[in-house]
Design a protein around this motif. Structure first.
Motif, short mmCIF file in Angstrom:
data_model
loop_
_atom_site.label_atom_id
_atom_site.label_comp_id
_atom_site.label_asym_id
_atom_site.label_seq_id
_atom_site.Cartn_x
_atom_site.Cartn_y
_atom_site.Cartn_z
N GLY A 57 -2.51 6.15 -4.06
CA GLY A 57 -2.64 5.86 -3.61
C GLY A 57 -1.63 8.06 -2.80
N ASN A 58 -2.46 8.16 -2.02
CA ASN A 58 -1.82 9.24 -1.12
C ASN A 58 -0.57 9.29 -0.80
N ASN A 66 0.02 4.51 1.32
CA ASN A 66 -1.05 5.30 2.05
C ASN A 66 0.37 6.31 3.41
N SER A 84 -1.31 7.29 6.82
CA SER A 84 -1.15 6.80 7.81
C SER A 84 0.46 5.69 7.91
N THR A 133 0.60 1.26 6.99
CA THR A 133 2.32 1.33 6.29
C THR A 133 3.02 -0.13 6.34
N VAL A 174 0.65 -1.04 -0.12
CA VAL A 174 -0.11 -0.13 -0.15
C VAL A 174 1.05 1.49 -0.10
#
Length: 251
Positions: A193-194, A96, A99, A103, A94
Motif C-alpha cells: 500500500g502507499n 492507503n 485517502s 482508510t 487497507v
C-alpha cells in the motif's frame, strides 16, 4: 461458554488471501464446521474456497463476494438465513495514506458496523447463543512513530472499540466475547500500500532493518491457538515471529 473451534461456523472478512485466508485454514484444520469467506476479490476468493474444500471436504468453505463498506445488510441477511454463526473475524483492511476516508471506511467504520450487526445477532439476552468477535487491528494501533498516520488512526480506533465492546460488563449481559488481534509486520499485500512520498524511505528502512517479517500462516495459527482461552476485551500481539502475547496496554 465452552470455547472450542470444533463445529463452529466462522465468518472471515478479507479472507481470499493473506492473514484472512490463513485464519480460515486454521479454523478448518481445528474442526470448524463451515468457513464463510467474504472478500471483494471474487476470482481469488473462489480459488481459496476450492483449495480449502479440496483440503477439508466439499462444502466446508463458502465464498460470498462482499464489499465490507457497502454490503453488510445484504450479505449478513444471506448468512443468517443459512447458518448459525459462532465466530466473526473482521480482517479486511487497507493501507492507503492517499485517502483518509477510504482508510477509515474499511479499517474502522466497517469493523464497527459488522461487529455490531453480529453482536446483536449473537446476544444471548436477545435469543442468540453467544459467540466470539475477533477484530484485526495492528501493532501500529498503539505504537508511536511518524509512519502511516491514517492507518494508525484507524487501528487505534479498532482497539478502543473492541476493548470497550468486549468489556466484561457487556459480555456478562450478552455472552459475546470481543478480542483484538494486533499483527506486526507480516508478508501480505497490504505492505504494498502507499505511504506519503516523504515517508517512503523511512518506512521502507523500518521494514528492512528493524522488524522480522512474519508469514500469514503464523498469524492464522496464533489466532486459533488463543480461541480456547482468550478473555473478552483482551488485546493480543503477534510480532517478529515471537509467540502471541497480551498487549502491554493500560487497564
Amino acid at each position: 461458554m465452552a470455547y472450542d473451534p470444533t463445529n463452529k461456523v466462522v465468518v472471515v472478512t478479507g479472507a481470499a488471501r493473506g492473514i484472512g485466508y490463513e485464519i480460515a485454514d486454521q479454523f478448518l484444520q481445528n474442526g470448524a464446521k463451515t468457513l464463510i469467506i467474504l472478500d471483494i476479490l471474487e476470482d481469488i476468493g473462489l480459488k481459496a474456497v476450492k483449495t480449502l474444500s479440496d483440503k477439508y471436504g466439499e462444502g466446508k468453505a463458502v465464498f460470498l463476494k462482499c464489499d465490507v463498506t457497502k454490503d453488510l445488510e445484504k450479505v449478513s441477511e444471506e448468512i443468517f438465513q443459512k447458518y448459525q454463526v459462532d465466530v466473526l473475524v473482521n480482517n479486511a483492511g487497507v493501507l492507503n495514506e492517499a485517502s483518509f476516508r477510504q482508510t477509515i471506511e474499511i479499517n474502522c467504520t466497517a469493523v464497527v458496523e459488522w461487529s455490531m450487526k453480529f453482536w446483536e445477532y449473537m446476544r444471548m439476552d436477545k435469543g442468540g447463543r453467544g459467540g466470539t468477535i475477533y477484530n484485526v487491528a495492528s501493532l501500529y494501533g498503539f505504537q508511536y512513530n511518524p509512519w502511516t498516520v491514517f492507518y494508525k488512526a484507524s487501528k487505534y480506533a479498532v482497539i478502543g472499540f473492541t476493548r470497550s465492546l468486549g468489556h466484561p460488563y457487556n459480555y456478562d449481559k450478552t455472552g459475546v466475547r470481543a478480542i483484538t488481534i494486533c499483527p506486526g509486520f507480516t508478508d501480505t499485500a497490504i505492505l504494498t500500500g502507499n505511504t506519503w512520498d516523504w515517508h517512503k524511505e523511512g518506512f521502507e528502512n523500518v521494514m528492512e532493518n528493524e522488524v522480522i517479517l512474519q508469514t500469514p500462516e503464523t498469524i492464522g495459527k496464533a489466532v486459533v491457538d488463543i480461541f480456547t482461552f482468550a478473555e473478552t476485551g483482551t488485546v493480543w500481539v503477534k510480532e517478529n515471529n515471537e509467540p502471541i502475547k497480551l498487549a502491554p496496554l493500560c487497564t
